[in-house]
Design a protein around this motif. Structure first.
Motif, PDB file in Angstrom:
ATOM      1  N   ALA B 254       0.865  -1.187   0.000  1.00 28.32           N
ATOM      2  CA  ALA B 254       0.000   0.000   0.000  1.00 28.32           C
ATOM      3  C   ALA B 254       0.894   1.228   0.000  1.00 28.32           C
ATOM      4  O   ALA B 254       1.727   1.398   0.886  1.00 28.32           O
ATOM      5  N   THR B 255       0.736   2.077  -1.013  1.00 30.26           N
ATOM      6  CA  THR B 255       1.666   3.184  -1.218  1.00 30.26           C
ATOM      7  C   THR B 255       0.948   4.532  -1.184  1.00 30.26           C
ATOM      8  O   THR B 255      -0.025   4.745  -1.911  1.00 30.26           O
ATOM      9  N   ASN B 256       1.445   5.419  -0.339  1.00 30.92           N
ATOM     10  CA  ASN B 256       0.967   6.802  -0.370  1.00 30.92           C
ATOM     11  C   ASN B 256       1.675   7.510  -1.531  1.00 30.92           C
ATOM     12  O   ASN B 256       2.878   7.745  -1.490  1.00 30.92           O
ATOM     13  N   VAL B 257       0.921   7.819  -2.580  1.00 28.85           N
ATOM     14  CA  VAL B 257       1.533   8.366  -3.797  1.00 28.85           C
ATOM     15  C   VAL B 257       1.998   9.809  -3.610  1.00 28.85           C
ATOM     16  O   VAL B 257       2.764  10.327  -4.419  1.00 28.85           O
ATOM     17  N   LEU B 258       1.539  10.455  -2.542  1.00 28.78           N
ATOM     18  CA  LEU B 258       1.948  11.850  -2.357  1.00 28.78           C
ATOM     19  C   LEU B 258       3.239  11.975  -1.553  1.00 28.78           C
ATOM     20  O   LEU B 258       4.032  12.884  -1.790  1.00 28.78           O
ATOM     21  N   ASP B 259       3.498  11.048  -0.604  1.00 24.39           N
ATOM     22  CA  ASP B 259       4.723  11.188   0.191  1.00 24.39           C
ATOM     23  C   ASP B 259       5.667   9.981   0.076  1.00 24.39           C
ATOM     24  O   ASP B 259       6.606   9.853   0.868  1.00 24.39           O
ATOM     25  N   SER B 260       5.408   9.086  -0.896  1.00 26.69           N
ATOM     26  CA  SER B 260       6.336   7.974  -1.169  1.00 26.69           C
ATOM     27  C   SER B 260       6.635   7.103   0.044  1.00 26.69           C
ATOM     28  O   SER B 260       7.776   6.749   0.307  1.00 26.69           O
ATOM     29  N   ASN B 261       5.599   6.744   0.784  1.00 23.26           N
ATOM     30  CA  ASN B 261       5.753   5.853   1.925  1.00 23.26           C
ATOM     31  C   ASN B 261       4.854   4.640   1.697  1.00 23.26           C
ATOM     32  O   ASN B 261       3.760   4.781   1.160  1.00 23.26           O
ATOM     33  N   SER B 262       5.342   3.439   2.059  1.00 27.17           N
ATOM     34  CA  SER B 262       4.540   2.238   1.803  1.00 27.17           C
ATOM     35  C   SER B 262       4.429   1.342   3.020  1.00 27.17           C
ATOM     36  O   SER B 262       5.339   1.281   3.852  1.00 27.17           O
ATOM     37  N   GLU B 263       3.325   0.626   3.101  1.00 19.71           N
ATOM     38  CA  GLU B 263       3.101  -0.399   4.102  1.00 19.71           C
ATOM     39  C   GLU B 263       2.951  -1.728   3.360  1.00 19.71           C
ATOM     40  O   GLU B 263       2.197  -1.811   2.388  1.00 19.71           O
ATOM     41  N   LEU B 264       3.723  -2.733   3.804  1.00 20.53           N
ATOM     42  CA  LEU B 264       3.682  -4.033   3.135  1.00 20.53           C
ATOM     43  C   LEU B 264       2.890  -5.040   3.964  1.00 20.53           C
ATOM     44  O   LEU B 264       3.126  -5.192   5.158  1.00 20.53           O
ATOM     45  N   PHE B 265       1.941  -5.736   3.310  1.00 16.56           N
ATOM     46  CA  PHE B 265       1.209  -6.838   3.933  1.00 16.56           C
ATOM     47  C   PHE B 265       1.670  -8.134   3.284  1.00 16.56           C
ATOM     48  O   PHE B 265       1.802  -8.192   2.060  1.00 16.56           O
ATOM     49  N   VAL B 266       1.900  -9.164   4.111  1.00 16.62           N
ATOM     50  CA  VAL B 266       2.423 -10.423   3.583  1.00 16.62           C
ATOM     51  C   VAL B 266       1.536 -11.585   4.001  1.00 16.62           C
ATOM     52  O   VAL B 266       1.184 -11.732   5.176  1.00 16.62           O
ATOM     53  N   TYR B 267       1.175 -12.413   3.025  1.00 17.00           N
ATOM     54  CA  TYR B 267       0.462 -13.657   3.329  1.00 17.00           C
ATOM     55  C   TYR B 267       1.240 -14.818   2.735  1.00 17.00           C
ATOM     56  O   TYR B 267       1.767 -14.711   1.631  1.00 17.00           O
ATOM     57  N   GLY B 268       1.298 -15.952   3.450  1.00 16.94           N
ATOM     58  CA  GLY B 268       1.929 -17.151   2.899  1.00 16.94           C
ATOM     59  C   GLY B 268       3.388 -17.267   3.298  1.00 16.94           C
ATOM     60  O   GLY B 268       3.860 -16.599   4.207  1.00 16.94           O
ATOM     61  N   GLU B 269       4.081 -18.137   2.568  1.00 18.70           N
ATOM     62  CA  GLU B 269       5.489 -18.421   2.885  1.00 18.70           C
ATOM     63  C   GLU B 269       6.315 -18.417   1.610  1.00 18.70           C
ATOM     64  O   GLU B 269       5.768 -18.594   0.524  1.00 18.70           O
ATOM     65  N   PRO B 270       7.648 -18.221   1.670  1.00 18.34           N
ATOM     66  CA  PRO B 270       8.468 -18.066   2.870  1.00 18.34           C
ATOM     67  C   PRO B 270       8.555 -16.607   3.341  1.00 18.34           C
ATOM     68  O   PRO B 270       9.079 -15.750   2.639  1.00 18.34           O
ATOM     69  N   LYS B 271       8.020 -16.342   4.551  1.00  7.68           N
ATOM     70  CA  LYS B 271       8.056 -14.983   5.102  1.00  7.68           C
ATOM     71  C   LYS B 271       9.487 -14.551   5.430  1.00  7.68           C
ATOM     72  O   LYS B 271       9.830 -13.371   5.330  1.00  7.68           O
ATOM     73  N   ALA B 272      10.329 -15.525   5.809  1.00  6.44           N
ATOM     74  CA  ALA B 272      11.724 -15.182   6.136  1.00  6.44           C
ATOM     75  C   ALA B 272      12.428 -14.585   4.922  1.00  6.44           C
ATOM     76  O   ALA B 272      13.277 -13.693   5.049  1.00  6.44           O
ATOM     77  N   THR B 273      12.065 -15.065   3.741  1.00  7.67           N
ATOM     78  CA  THR B 273      12.670 -14.538   2.509  1.00  7.67           C
ATOM     79  C   THR B 273      12.243 -13.086   2.285  1.00  7.67           C
ATOM     80  O   THR B 273      13.028 -12.252   1.836  1.00  7.67           O
TER      81      THR B 273
END
Lengths: 309, 309
Positions: B254-273
């Motif tokens: 999820a990216t704020n297009v005005l201030d170039s900041n993002s939040e990442l959501f992860v589902y599944g594996e390998p999460k360590a990667t």
């Protein structure tokens, strides 16, 4: 900017050597730190060309990652035709005129391909687009590559762009390309000086088709009888090479460059797929293929098609 | 010449739709019989753009081989991002700015890629090289694609060529691209009108990495809190979609297009990667990635690298 190496395919032909030199020259003018190298010794034709234009033989490399992080490829993209450690370097640029196969990158890159007869034709276009002048000596090398790849504009791979490029380059190099071209093609076909093992290796390329390891070599001649007289020796050399390198199928196409007639020799399996590809019946593992002169356009696509169907 | 279809990737964004139209227009001027189509409904941003410039929505296709033998691809090359029956047609042309992966052909083709911010930038260059004029309406569409892909020239994928193209196109279209661009980006981020399932699907692309099926979606917003407020619903939508389609790993950026900041959501594996790729620690399957706005440049390469090492 870190230095990059520029090179064509293994078993280099004139275009592989010349396109690397031409692209490196252009890229150096555009600000890149590059060196044109080769993945093998120049063949007889290329040596004639380099001598004729008083151009040094490129340095030959076996691996790239020991010197650089990034490379530029000309006249090939398939990893098995490239430097042995291609997986360990980043490819930043490709200029090619072949199918794309097995070529994967992690990041975006410059990739320029067109279905023209010769990569040096494409590079002529790139000089023009970037408004960089081609020196006379380089023009002579580049027109030699076009003569080599298109058999003096007679191969079915020849396009209007190749015809236009050769004329423009001949003007810059101040050369009668037709007279020079016949002299050059003949210089490349002195088969008597080569062993059978050399003949089946000199212009060979590897492909993966239908999960099989396929090797395809081409021998240019001005007299097919010269090749047919060596049939037994060539077949033995093919068998030896296939055993050594693990090729499933080995094709050698002997082509008369003056009258566009070819004789195909086949070793290995599946032979039925070869027969289907060329709509022919092999006799003593051989078939005559009139009009077939281009590996890229008349051998690889039908063979790939036959493997897939 | 037989008709060919021209299209961008599945889950089309503005560049996928516009580049197909622009390339089809150019190729028609060069003598090809082509039709620009799309592999899915235009998103809200693209609808805003098409309405703004009074341009019809392209016809949407599910398969190509039932209509044509050959196709031209824009803005993608990976088969799993293309039309479902891509294996049954011949790709004759590609114009792209992504990595090359899993793209194989049987014959030589036109392939033009550069690591620029937007394919419409490359197509602007192609118009210039071929001396074909860009109509004002098409220039408006193409500059919209550049604004979309580069987030108004703020994404790290932006190059000097994108900056030059947007200025040239703005002049032809007679538009103040900065004012228009903010209006356009906001029009594309009306998240309230979309379901959670739509949000995780609308801009999603599939990749194969380390043998795993990886899905990566991006949601543009002008307020990250709007996305965070829907965290539970989005995570459920990701899990549902992964179960249905068999994705091993599903990333939503999820990216704020005005201030170039993002939040990442992860589902599944390998999460360590994933954690290794972005040098971060996931909390509740989430991580903040400041400055990460480009899937192509800042998500795919590090993730691919982490899978390989």
């Amino acid at each position: 900017m870190a230095k990059e190496l520029v090179f064509g395919h293994q078993s280099p032909d004139t275009d592989a050597i010349v396109a690397a030199k031409a692209y490196a020259y252009l890229q150096s003018k555009l600000g890149y730190d590059v060196e044109a190298v080769a993945l093998g010794e120049p063949n007889m034709e290329t040596n004639f060309v380099l001598n004729y234009f008083n151009e040094p033989t490129p340095r030959i490399i076996k691996t790239a990652a020991n010197e650089v992080d990034s490379v530029m490829l000309v006249d090939h993209n398939e990893p098995q035709q490239s430097v042995s450690d291609i997986a360990d370097v980043t490819v930043t640029h490709v200029v090619d005129h072949h199918r794309i196969n097995g070529f994967n990158t992690a990041a975006p890159l410059y990739y320029r391909a067109e279905p023209v007869g010769c990569v040096s034709t494409l590079i002529t276009e790139l000089f023009d687009e970037n408004k960089v002048e081609i020196p006379a000596q380089l023009a002579g090398l580049m027109l030699s590559a076009i003569i080599s790849d298109t058999l003096l504009l007679k191969s079915p791979t020849t396009t209007d762009k190749d015809r236009a490029a050769i004329k423009a380059l001949a003007e810059i190099a101040d050369i009668d390309y037709e007279t020079y071209g016949i002299e050059m093609l003949k210089a490349g076909t002195n088969l008597a000086s080569k062993t059978d093992a050399e003949l089946v290796a000199n212009d060979a390329k590897s492909f993966t088709m239908g999960g099989k390891s396929v090797r395809i070599d081409q021998i240019n001649t001005v007299d097919l009888n010269e090749v047919l007289a060596r049939e037994d020796g060539l077949k033995k050399a093919m068998a030896d090479e296939a055993a050594k390198e693990g090729y499933d199928l080995f094709l050698v196409l002997a082509t008369n460059v003056l009258d566009s007639n070819s004789e195909l020799f086949v070793y290995g399996e599946p032979k039925a797929t070869v027969e289907k590809a060329f709509n022919t019946t092999l006799k003593d593992d051989r078939a005559n293929l009139p009009g077939v002169v281009s590996r890229k356009k008349q051998v690889v696509p039908p063979l790939q098609g036959a493997f897939e169907n």
